[in-house]
Design a protein around this motif. Sequence first.
Motif, PDB file in Angstrom:
ATOM      1  N   ASP A   1      18.184  82.103 -29.491  1.00  0.00           N
ATOM      2  CA  ASP A   1      17.152  82.467 -28.363  1.00  0.00           C
ATOM      3  C   ASP A   1      15.895  82.520 -28.980  1.00  0.00           C
ATOM      4  OD1 ASP A   1      18.984  83.126 -26.582  1.00  0.00           O
ATOM      5  OD2 ASP A   1      19.556  85.169 -27.253  1.00  0.00           O
ATOM      6  N   GLY A   2      15.848  82.433 -30.401  1.00  0.00           N
ATOM      7  CA  GLY A   2      14.665  82.392 -31.142  1.00  0.00           C
ATOM      8  C   GLY A   2      13.857  81.219 -31.200  1.00  0.00           C
ATOM      9  N   SER A   3      12.580  81.283 -31.802  1.00  0.00           N
ATOM     10  CA  SER A   3      11.678  79.961 -31.753  1.00  0.00           C
ATOM     11  C   SER A   3      12.060  79.070 -33.005  1.00  0.00           C
ATOM     12  CB  SER A   3      10.323  80.161 -31.975  1.00  0.00           C
ATOM     13  OG  SER A   3       9.561  79.148 -32.254  1.00  0.00           O
ATOM     14  N   ALA A   4      12.367  77.815 -33.089  1.00  0.00           N
ATOM     15  CA  ALA A   4      12.743  77.071 -34.381  1.00  0.00           C
ATOM     16  C   ALA A   4      12.126  75.667 -34.536  1.00  0.00           C
ATOM     17  CB  ALA A   4      14.165  77.116 -34.486  1.00  0.00           C
ATOM     18  N   GLU A   5      11.921  75.237 -35.412  1.00  0.00           N
ATOM     19  CA  GLU A   5      11.332  73.740 -35.620  1.00  0.00           C
ATOM     20  C   GLU A   5      11.778  73.383 -37.031  1.00  0.00           C
ATOM     21  OE1 GLU A   5      10.746  71.127 -35.144  1.00  0.00           O
ATOM     22  OE2 GLU A   5       9.956  70.625 -33.016  1.00  0.00           O
ATOM     23  N   PHE A   6      11.541  71.925 -37.202  1.00  0.00           N
ATOM     24  CA  PHE A   6      11.909  71.388 -38.608  1.00  0.00           C
ATOM     25  C   PHE A   6      13.274  71.516 -38.966  1.00  0.00           C
ATOM     26  CE2 PHE A   6       6.955  71.820 -39.194  1.00  0.00           C
ATOM     27  CZ  PHE A   6       6.629  70.614 -38.632  1.00  0.00           C
ATOM     28  N   PRO A   7      14.309  71.298 -38.287  1.00  0.00           N
ATOM     29  CA  PRO A   7      15.594  71.446 -38.817  1.00  0.00           C
ATOM     30  C   PRO A   7      15.874  70.429 -39.822  1.00  0.00           C
ATOM     31  CG  PRO A   7      15.384  70.093 -36.890  1.00  0.00           C
ATOM     32  CD  PRO A   7      14.233  70.460 -36.914  1.00  0.00           C
ATOM     33  N   THR A   8      16.755  70.994 -40.840  1.00  0.00           N
ATOM     34  CA  THR A   8      17.185  70.033 -42.145  1.00  0.00           C
ATOM     35  C   THR A   8      18.377  70.448 -42.297  1.00  0.00           C
ATOM     36  OG1 THR A   8      16.336  71.963 -43.486  1.00  0.00           O
ATOM     37  CG2 THR A   8      14.758  70.023 -43.165  1.00  0.00           C
ATOM     38  N   VAL A   9      19.077  69.467 -42.876  1.00  0.00           N
ATOM     39  CA  VAL A   9      20.387  69.686 -43.483  1.00  0.00           C
ATOM     40  C   VAL A   9      20.595  69.115 -44.921  1.00  0.00           C
ATOM     41  CG1 VAL A   9      21.201  67.366 -42.446  1.00  0.00           C
ATOM     42  CG2 VAL A   9      22.808  69.102 -42.378  1.00  0.00           C
ATOM     43  N   ASP A  10      21.795  69.591 -45.345  1.00  0.00           N
ATOM     44  CA  ASP A  10      22.512  68.871 -46.699  1.00  0.00           C
ATOM     45  C   ASP A  10      22.296  67.431 -46.353  1.00  0.00           C
ATOM     46  OD1 ASP A  10      23.351  67.721 -48.909  1.00  0.00           O
ATOM     47  OD2 ASP A  10      24.808  69.644 -49.061  1.00  0.00           O
ATOM     48  N   ASP A  11      21.495  66.569 -47.231  1.00  0.00           N
ATOM     49  CA  ASP A  11      21.584  64.949 -46.943  1.00  0.00           C
ATOM     50  C   ASP A  11      22.697  64.488 -47.213  1.00  0.00           C
ATOM     51  OD1 ASP A  11      18.662  64.997 -46.132  1.00  0.00           O
ATOM     52  OD2 ASP A  11      18.176  64.435 -48.180  1.00  0.00           O
ATOM     53  N   ARG A  12      23.663  65.083 -47.800  1.00  0.00           N
ATOM     54  CA  ARG A  12      25.142  64.480 -47.867  1.00  0.00           C
ATOM     55  C   ARG A  12      25.998  64.707 -46.977  1.00  0.00           C
ATOM     56  NH1 ARG A  12      26.790  68.107 -53.043  1.00  0.00           N
ATOM     57  NH2 ARG A  12      25.874  69.577 -51.578  1.00  0.00           N
ATOM     58  N   ARG A  13      25.504  65.499 -45.733  1.00  0.00           N
ATOM     59  CA  ARG A  13      26.271  65.642 -44.655  1.00  0.00           C
ATOM     60  C   ARG A  13      25.618  64.990 -43.240  1.00  0.00           C
ATOM     61  NH1 ARG A  13      30.672  66.352 -46.151  1.00  0.00           N
ATOM     62  NH2 ARG A  13      31.191  67.020 -44.000  1.00  0.00           N
ATOM     63  N   VAL A  14      24.760  64.316 -43.570  1.00  0.00           N
ATOM     64  CA  VAL A  14      23.940  63.510 -42.449  1.00  0.00           C
ATOM     65  C   VAL A  14      24.778  62.630 -41.823  1.00  0.00           C
ATOM     66  CG1 VAL A  14      22.361  61.687 -41.905  1.00  0.00           C
ATOM     67  CG2 VAL A  14      21.614  63.532 -43.491  1.00  0.00           C
TER      68      VAL A  14
END
Length: 445
Positions: free
Chosen positions: A324-337
Amino acid sequence: MTEPTPNYLTGHLAPVDDEIQAFDLPVEGALPTELTGRYFRNGPNPRPGDDPGHWFIGAGMIHGIRLDQGRAEWYRNRWVRTKNAPFHRPDGTVDLAAGAANTSVIEHGGKIFALMETSYPYEMTPELDTIGPCDFGGRLTTGMTAHPKEDPETGELHLFDYSVRPPFLTYHRLSADGELVTSFPVQVPGPTMMHDFAVTKNNIVWLDLPIVFDREMVGRGMPYQWNDKYTSRIGVMGKDSATVQWFEVEPCYVFHVGNAREDEQGRVVLDAIRYSREAWFKTWSRTGGATPQAEQAAAAAVSKLHRWILDPATGKVTEQQLDDGSAEFPTVDDRRVGLPNRYLYAVSDNAIIKYDSDRGQIARHELGANWRAGEAVFVPAEASAGEDEGWLLSIVTNTDPTVASQLLVHDATDVAAKPVASVQLPRRVPAGFHGSWISDGELSR
């Protein structure tokens, strides 16, 4: 009557006027000795006296911090020295070397590139000197997205370009050593602003959404607007095919993808930050985009983490809001892309966020009302470390322009806790866009 200063030239977005460097930076806490490399963060920083007309198109500046076995060895900031020429030539063609290179900075094939969509990448040195534009030996004849995706299994780099002229969308692929090996057009109905995309193990995921080029706005910032007549679609394309299966979705826009994957049933699962129509107008007006006054008055929504599940077998799509909250600039462990991931990281105005999809839990590190969080980049503690076993790096900026910024280092397994280290930077770093951790080993390949 004096015009008010645009939002993107004030407060935590205000540009700095010069380039500096500093050595042996003070550190509060203890930097992990595994962090030996460079953290680079790109963003728009108009030169003194320049108003680019929109936050997204100011001159690119990279801020860099060198870490070495527990020390913060140096900080420096440098403008990307792009070609000083109009993007559009008098004959109507475009000069792809004349972009701002202001959006992201990556390493691929042992080289460092500053990126901005619609123009060539600019190669940089590890000390942030500009080498120049790169067209990969003449093979790249379009711009290059600022959000390429590196396949963790093959090392290939998937990328694309969008254009205001046909072909409106072009797919490209680089080999692991940086050779452009594949390019072909992908059919979309119009000049959509496709800022990001996704990959899975077997597919490319396209975002054909209703922010469309508006010729009447040329010369006034960024000439793109929400178009109610443009259908919102997500497309699934095999990595070795130009055939796309399209899925109509509820009208929305996506600036940034978290990750995508194929599930056990062969469906494509996409997690990204979704903007409703109202959230789009709110953000676009704040960053300098021309927005109808009626839309500005109605804009009270925020961007939120969202999931789409696309079933190629049935042609059906399901949608689910994940927070429900505001969010931006999501990231992930690059090994899981492109692969199944349990954890996703993001930021809100003054918090760093961690999503645990297995448990349905959300952890937040609150920075305080006067601090603004920059994108949080995950760095594994070692090559064999598990997902989430590592560090989150984020530059945070105070709304008071006299307060210097910090590089925060969080233990990713305990985001809500106090940072394990805080590097005190020698100046305020304006809030910007995207960064990368580049280890010494990556540059020695």
